[in-house]
Design a protein around this motif. Structure first.
Motif, PDB file in Angstrom:
ATOM      1  N   ASP A 243       0.839  -1.204   0.000  1.00 19.49           N
ATOM      2  CA  ASP A 243       0.000   0.000   0.000  1.00 19.49           C
ATOM      3  C   ASP A 243       0.871   1.249   0.000  1.00 19.49           C
ATOM      4  O   ASP A 243       1.603   1.469   0.967  1.00 19.49           O
ATOM      5  CB  ASP A 243      -0.889   0.018   1.242  1.00 19.49           C
ATOM      6  N   PRO A 244       0.798   2.043  -1.058  1.00 19.61           N
ATOM      7  CA  PRO A 244       1.602   3.267  -1.055  1.00 19.61           C
ATOM      8  C   PRO A 244       1.104   4.247   0.002  1.00 19.61           C
ATOM      9  O   PRO A 244      -0.082   4.286   0.295  1.00 19.61           O
ATOM     10  CB  PRO A 244       1.390   3.834  -2.466  1.00 19.61           C
ATOM     11  N   ARG A 245       2.007   5.006   0.548  1.00 18.88           N
ATOM     12  CA  ARG A 245       1.662   5.946   1.605  1.00 18.88           C
ATOM     13  C   ARG A 245       1.731   7.400   1.148  1.00 18.88           C
ATOM     14  O   ARG A 245       1.864   8.302   1.972  1.00 18.88           O
ATOM     15  CB  ARG A 245       2.596   5.725   2.802  1.00 18.88           C
ATOM     16  N   PHE A 246       1.699   7.613  -0.166  1.00 15.73           N
ATOM     17  CA  PHE A 246       1.577   8.981  -0.673  1.00 15.73           C
ATOM     18  C   PHE A 246       0.965   8.926  -2.063  1.00 15.73           C
ATOM     19  O   PHE A 246       0.831   7.849  -2.656  1.00 15.73           O
ATOM     20  CB  PHE A 246       2.938   9.690  -0.700  1.00 15.73           C
ATOM     21  N   ARG A 247       0.555  10.079  -2.563  1.00 18.67           N
ATOM     22  CA  ARG A 247       0.005  10.163  -3.913  1.00 18.67           C
ATOM     23  C   ARG A 247       0.906  11.063  -4.745  1.00 18.67           C
ATOM     24  O   ARG A 247       1.255  12.166  -4.305  1.00 18.67           O
ATOM     25  CB  ARG A 247      -1.413  10.752  -3.904  1.00 18.67           C
ATOM     26  N   ARG A 248       1.272  10.593  -5.947  1.00 16.04           N
ATOM     27  CA  ARG A 248       2.132  11.420  -6.798  1.00 16.04           C
ATOM     28  C   ARG A 248       1.262  12.449  -7.529  1.00 16.04           C
ATOM     29  O   ARG A 248       1.178  12.491  -8.744  1.00 16.04           O
ATOM     30  CB  ARG A 248       2.913  10.563  -7.798  1.00 16.04           C
ATOM     31  N   GLU A 249       0.580  13.218  -6.753  1.00 12.99           N
ATOM     32  CA  GLU A 249      -0.244  14.300  -7.263  1.00 12.99           C
ATOM     33  C   GLU A 249       0.047  15.489  -6.371  1.00 12.99           C
ATOM     34  O   GLU A 249       0.506  15.308  -5.250  1.00 12.99           O
ATOM     35  CB  GLU A 249      -1.736  13.984  -7.121  1.00 12.99           C
ATOM     36  N   GLY A 250      -0.288  16.638  -6.852  1.00 10.78           N
ATOM     37  CA  GLY A 250      -0.081  17.780  -5.985  1.00 10.78           C
ATOM     38  C   GLY A 250      -0.057  19.070  -6.746  1.00 10.78           C
ATOM     39  O   GLY A 250      -0.450  19.141  -7.911  1.00 10.78           O
ATOM     40  N   GLU A 251       0.419  20.063  -6.048  1.00  8.39           N
ATOM     41  CA  GLU A 251       0.397  21.423  -6.556  1.00  8.39           C
ATOM     42  C   GLU A 251       1.648  21.659  -7.390  1.00  8.39           C
ATOM     43  O   GLU A 251       2.757  21.661  -6.858  1.00  8.39           O
ATOM     44  CB  GLU A 251       0.375  22.370  -5.357  1.00  8.39           C
ATOM     45  N   PRO A 252       1.502  21.855  -8.738  1.00  7.87           N
ATOM     46  CA  PRO A 252       2.700  22.167  -9.521  1.00  7.87           C
ATOM     47  C   PRO A 252       2.973  23.664  -9.528  1.00  7.87           C
ATOM     48  O   PRO A 252       2.057  24.477  -9.463  1.00  7.87           O
ATOM     49  CB  PRO A 252       2.351  21.671 -10.935  1.00  7.87           C
ATOM     50  N   PHE A 253       4.236  23.986  -9.585  1.00 10.88           N
ATOM     51  CA  PHE A 253       4.628  25.393  -9.749  1.00 10.88           C
ATOM     52  C   PHE A 253       5.864  25.411 -10.635  1.00 10.88           C
ATOM     53  O   PHE A 253       6.931  24.942 -10.234  1.00 10.88           O
ATOM     54  CB  PHE A 253       4.939  26.037  -8.397  1.00 10.88           C
ATOM     55  N   GLY A 254       5.709  25.932 -11.841  1.00  8.65           N
ATOM     56  CA  GLY A 254       6.831  25.921 -12.776  1.00  8.65           C
ATOM     57  C   GLY A 254       7.270  24.501 -13.037  1.00  8.65           C
ATOM     58  O   GLY A 254       6.477  23.655 -13.449  1.00  8.65           O
ATOM     59  N   THR A 255       8.509  24.237 -12.754  1.00  9.63           N
ATOM     60  CA  THR A 255       9.018  22.889 -13.001  1.00  9.63           C
ATOM     61  C   THR A 255       8.971  22.013 -11.747  1.00  9.63           C
ATOM     62  O   THR A 255       9.497  20.916 -11.754  1.00  9.63           O
ATOM     63  CB  THR A 255      10.468  22.949 -13.505  1.00  9.63           C
ATOM     64  N   TRP A 256       8.336  22.521 -10.691  1.00  2.00           N
ATOM     65  CA  TRP A 256       8.318  21.768  -9.430  1.00  2.00           C
ATOM     66  C   TRP A 256       6.914  21.349  -9.055  1.00  2.00           C
ATOM     67  O   TRP A 256       5.948  22.047  -9.356  1.00  2.00           O
ATOM     68  CB  TRP A 256       8.899  22.620  -8.283  1.00  2.00           C
ATOM     69  N   MET A 257       6.828  20.242  -8.352  1.00  2.00           N
ATOM     70  CA  MET A 257       5.533  19.838  -7.807  1.00  2.00           C
ATOM     71  C   MET A 257       5.740  19.323  -6.386  1.00  2.00           C
ATOM     72  O   MET A 257       6.655  18.540  -6.127  1.00  2.00           O
ATOM     73  CB  MET A 257       4.904  18.734  -8.646  1.00  2.00           C
ATOM     74  N   VAL A 258       4.888  19.795  -5.492  1.00  7.47           N
ATOM     75  CA  VAL A 258       4.891  19.247  -4.135  1.00  7.47           C
ATOM     76  C   VAL A 258       3.828  18.156  -4.093  1.00  7.47           C
ATOM     77  O   VAL A 258       2.648  18.426  -4.308  1.00  7.47           O
ATOM     78  CB  VAL A 258       4.599  20.337  -3.096  1.00  7.47           C
TER      79      VAL A 258
ATOM     80  N   ARG B  44       8.586  18.467 -22.126  1.00 11.42           N
ATOM     81  CA  ARG B  44       7.434  18.859 -22.950  1.00 11.42           C
ATOM     82  C   ARG B  44       6.160  18.836 -22.104  1.00 11.42           C
ATOM     83  O   ARG B  44       5.310  19.708 -22.224  1.00 11.42           O
ATOM     84  CB  ARG B  44       7.314  17.903 -24.138  1.00 11.42           C
ATOM     85  N   LEU B  45       6.055  17.848 -21.235  1.00 12.48           N
ATOM     86  CA  LEU B  45       4.869  17.776 -20.364  1.00 12.48           C
ATOM     87  C   LEU B  45       4.855  18.938 -19.372  1.00 12.48           C
ATOM     88  O   LEU B  45       3.814  19.519 -19.103  1.00 12.48           O
ATOM     89  CB  LEU B  45       4.860  16.440 -19.604  1.00 12.48           C
ATOM     90  N   THR B  46       6.014  19.248 -18.833  1.00 11.32           N
ATOM     91  CA  THR B  46       6.087  20.356 -17.872  1.00 11.32           C
ATOM     92  C   THR B  46       5.675  21.665 -18.528  1.00 11.32           C
ATOM     93  O   THR B  46       4.994  22.496 -17.919  1.00 11.32           O
ATOM     94  CB  THR B  46       7.518  20.482 -17.320  1.00 11.32           C
ATOM     95  N   GLU B  47       6.081  21.826 -19.780  1.00 11.18           N
ATOM     96  CA  GLU B  47       5.793  23.086 -20.479  1.00 11.18           C
ATOM     97  C   GLU B  47       4.306  23.285 -20.757  1.00 11.18           C
ATOM     98  O   GLU B  47       3.882  24.392 -21.063  1.00 11.18           O
ATOM     99  CB  GLU B  47       6.603  23.142 -21.782  1.00 11.18           C
ATOM    100  N   THR B  48       3.512  22.229 -20.630  1.00 11.75           N
ATOM    101  CA  THR B  48       2.061  22.418 -20.797  1.00 11.75           C
ATOM    102  C   THR B  48       1.475  23.194 -19.620  1.00 11.75           C
ATOM    103  O   THR B  48       0.383  23.742 -19.716  1.00 11.75           O
ATOM    104  CB  THR B  48       1.329  21.060 -20.887  1.00 11.75           C
ATOM    105  N   GLY B  49       2.206  23.191 -18.486  1.00  4.17           N
ATOM    106  CA  GLY B  49       1.733  23.949 -17.317  1.00  4.17           C
ATOM    107  C   GLY B  49       0.707  23.204 -16.481  1.00  4.17           C
ATOM    108  O   GLY B  49       0.187  23.741 -15.508  1.00  4.17           O
TER     109      GLY B  49
END
Lengths: 548, 273
Positions: free
Chosen positions: A417-432, B129-134
């Motif tokens: 069972d994974p204990r996190f979700r690879r989803e979240g708030e993206p900002f530029g090239t980063w995602m939390v 390319r995926l990142t650039e979609t925003g």
């Protein structure tokens, strides 16, 4: 169109004990600690209202745990009747509802390869049945399993009627420093931090008493750890300690406001840009936003946390160059949630501190070299309160190939069972990503009835003991980042486990990232990322590196 | 903490491995000069350079053990894989084999090389390319997102048709854009970074917009917004599909190649002895 109307929510809509009887209320009002309060309380905040809504009488049986070492509490206690004991020696975690995390051995890790199942959230039901219970069949974590042994073997400090304890942890949002349990059937008055703060505000007796306790117990030692005061001779340090002022901004329950409003949550201003400072502000707990006004909007420059200082460079410059220096504050400081501040007056600094200290760094020079775009990442992190995390999961989207090896590795390490979700708030090239951030201010730990969620004594990660979690969801509801998930558990045959004695409802457990505590090599998610895209970061360090 | 390493991280190990291959080539030349046969040694070095990358897959499965960071393993995997190409050419003298078994082996090696290089390209190019979609979309949720967009587009057309009684928009939608919203489209064009989806959808919206009254224009505007979302969703679907699926070719081919190589080694040793 007619608008729908409701009564405006008020502070005391939800009392600490909604079922408090009049007899209990009268008993508390008659206690000398309350009866002797002589402060002038405003009509909107009468003492009777505080007692009725912010206090409650709690009755403990012999052996019941009142506060656990390491827990984050939000209330203080006055002993009304009976006797309680402060454990000077550390009580093993296993007796307090925690689960000592041990480094996994080779055999255990080999076994993990075969324990993973395709059925989600499988648990060994026998382990729950065989778990040690506290005396009197109370859930483990609420009472000591063997109070007789504790009384005979532990080094204890007895507290008797009238004892006042827990106020420093309650006001400073710091961990409880010792476990306290009832050695006889006892009655205690519990006062939540809001009430404690208000009584201190209007009653000099309470304020002096708590200030004195704090100064004696913690302040000097704390100040001696700070950069600006660590080199002071003891007598001068004592002067500084005696003249410090305590201030609190924002709310302990900041996560409720943040959950509703997100980045628009209230941020009480501590000091305004352009104002003339009367002292240095030392952040003792919590976080504050450092911003400067640009155009119509503020520009977040940084955030301050425990141990950081505000206003020092301005005051130092004025002391050193009285004729030319600008006296005004360069930034606005506002509370991100709850902030506990120590104000060191300027005359104290001039007499004892400035002579011996090295000139402080001028943030203005650093800022001059930064474009507004450089601060966007910090602005985003602060707006989303990510600075609270010590191990925030940040993914570099430019190199992340979306393979989910991190999720697979997490699942493989946690029984499938994974204990996190690879989803979240993206900002530029980063995602939390939605993974527990192991916060500096762990609001999830406040209110856990069994102490199942706690900070690991060695690693500092916030972990949940599955055996003592009762599935109340207090932690999940408190987490401002939605990183704790409640799951219904199944037995080894895949059947949902139900409550056999009560409602017949599924047994729920709180689950979250435990930072793979006990696994050699650290978090499996970080190790498994084939492109090194996933990091667990403290946001302040991350910001510096990401910006560069 | 460490911020994610850049794609340049592959360069140094590749250069080192290629230089080592150069050393091997130089040694092989010297051996041949004195009428020796370097093929045996070259074969074993080639085998090692093929087996080393395969451990990366094993490391992924033994996550409970601390075998080091997967990113280091991938870097070694790529570097030794590229070295294997050079060693293969040295081992075979650059000649395509004539025996059927050897041809099978060479074909499998070529297929591994091709899928590996394609995989490397996708890993280096598509994430950006995926990142650039925003926007970020979880792959497993994309079918649901596409269904939501399709329902929203159909509902917009239905609402307009019911309000006006005109079938112009619904007829046009049924003949053109409904195809686009039905499922992810322009797969390979999206993989290679083209803009065919937007161009196609835009052409069909322009075709109907010239007849539009104000209410119809508003409906077309809302469909246009849905199209712009669908373009990004399709990009994610196409790129993430390739990022996930190329391994379905690379790993089985590699397994087959290792089996064939094992038998090749047995045969060579049997006949040599």
């Amino acid at each position: 169109m007619d608008a729908a109307t409701i009564d405006k929510p008020k502070r005391w809509d939800t009392a600490f004990d909604p079922d408090m009887s009049d007899a209990d209320f009268d008993l508390m009002m008659a206690r000398s600690e309350i009866a002797e309060v002589d402060g002038r309380f405003p009509d909107s905040l009468p003492l009777e209202g505080i007692v009725r809504n912010d206090m409650r009488l709690v009755r403990y049986q012999r052996g019941d745990i009142i506060v656990r070492e390491g827990d984050y509490g939000s209330s203080a206690f006055i002993l009304v009747e009976g006797e309680v004991q402060i454990a000077k020696t550390t009580i093993p975690l296993s007796e307090l509802g925690g689960d000592g995390t041990e480094r996994q051995g080779f055999v255990q890790r080999l076994g993990n390869l075969f324990r993973n199942t395709s059925v989600p959230e499988v648990r060994d039901v026998d382990a729950y049945k065989q778990r040690a219970s506290a005396s009197g069949d109370r859930p483990l974590g609420t009472a000591l399993p063997d109070v007789e042994r504790a009384m005979s073997e532990l080094s204890l400090i007895p507290l008797s009627e009238g004892a006042f304890f827990g106020e420093l942890a309650a006001l400073g949002r710091t961990p409880r420093v010792a476990t306290i349990f009832a050695s006889t059937d006892s009655t205690l008055m519990e006062i939540r931090w809001q009430g404690l703060r208000d009584i201190m505000k209007f009653d000099e007796g309470w304020r002096k008493r708590i200030d004195k306790t704090y100064r004696e117990a913690a302040l000097e030692a704390y100040l001696r750890q700070t950069d600006i005061l660590k080199n002071l001779p003891p007598d001068q340090a004592q002067h500084v300690t005696d003249h410090c002022l305590f201030e609190t901004y924002g709310s302990f329950d900041w996560h409720h406001d943040f959950n509703r409003k997100g980045g628009q949550a209230n941020e009480p201003v501590i000091a305004h840009e352009g104002d003339y400072p009367d002292g240095v502000l030392l952040i003792r707990a919590g976080f504050a936003r450092l911003a400067t006004g640009k155009g119509h909007e503020r520009r977040t420059v940084s955030y301050l946390g425990a141990g950081d200082v505000f206003g020092l460079s301005e005051l130092f410059d004025v002391w050193r160059y009285p004729d030319t220096a600008d006296h005004r504050l360069s930034y606005t400081l506002s509370a991100l949630g709850y902030v506990d501040v120590i104000r060191i007056p300027v005359d104290v600094l001039k007499r004892f501190v400035f002579e011996t200290m090295t000139p402080p760094e001028d943030h203005g020079i650093k800022l001059a070299h930064r474009s507004a775009a450089d601060d966007l990442l910090m602005e985003w992190a602060v707006d989303n309160r990510y600075m609270n995390g010590t191990k925030t999961m940040v993914i570099d989207l430019n190199s992340c190939v979306r393979c989910d090896d991190c999720v697979s590795a997490c699942a493989a390490t946690h029984g499938g069972d994974p204990r996190f979700r690879r989803e979240g708030e993206p900002f530029g090239t980063w995602m939390v990503a939605n993974a527990c951030m192991h916060c500096k201010d762990p609001v999830c730990m406040v209110g856990c009835p069994t102490g199942a969620i706690r900070r690991d004594r060695e690693s500092g990660s916030v972990v949940i003991n599955d055996l003592t979690c009762i599935g109340c969801a207090t932690c999940a509801n408190s987490c401002p980042y939605d990183n704790i998930t409640m799951v219904s558990i199944r037995d080894l045959a895949g059947r949902t486990i139900l409550d056999e004695n009560g409602s017949g409802q599924p047994i729920m457990k709180a689950t979250k990232c435990d930072l793979c505590t006990g696994r050699p090599g650290g978090p499996a998610c970080v190790q498994a990322c084939p492109n090194g895209s996933l990091s667990r970061v403290d946001f302040r360090d991350f910001h510096v590196e990401a910006s560069s | 903490m460490t911020v994610a390493p850049t794609r340049k991280r592959f360069m140094l190990p590749i250069v080192i491995f290629v230089l080592l291959c150069g050393g091997v080539w130089f040694w092989a030349q010297n051996v041949e000069t004195v009428l020796g046969d370097p093929t045996w040694i070259l074969g074993w070095i080639l085998t090692a350079s093929v087996i080393l990358p395969s451990f990366f897959n094993l490391r992924k499965r033994l996550i409970a053990f601390n075998f080091g960071s997967a990113s280091v393993w991938l870097t070694l995997h790529v570097a030794s894989g590229i070295a294997a190409i050079i060693l293969f050419v040295l081992h075979t003298d650059g000649i395509w084999p004539t025996g059927i078994y050897e041809q099978l082996m060479a074909t499998l090696f070529a297929a591994i090389t091709l899928t590996g290089l394609c995989g490397l390209w996708t890993q280096l190019v598509l994430p950006r390319r995926l990142t650039e979609t925003g926007h970020e979309y979880v792959y497993e949720k994309i079918p649901g997102t596409v269904a939501d967009l399709r329902d929203a587009a159909r509902q917009a057309v239905k609402t307009y048709t019911e309000a006006t009684g005109s079938e112009l928009l619904s007829h046009h939608y049924e003949k053109s854009l409904d195809w686009y919203f039905a499922r992810p489209r322009f797969f390979w064009n999206n993989v290679f970074g083209g803009n065919a989806a937007w161009a196609w959808a835009n052409a069909h919206m322009i075709a109907i917009r010239r007849f539009a009254d104000p209410l119809q224009s508003a409906t077309i505007d809302s469909i246009e917004n849905l199209v712009s979302t669908k373009v990004v969703v399709d990009q994610h679907y196409a790129c993430q599909s390739v990022l996930k699926r190329w391994l379905l070719a690379h790993v089985p081919l590699s397994t087959a190649f290792l089996v064939v190589v094992a038998w090749h080694i047995v045969i060579v040793h049997v006949y040599a002895s």
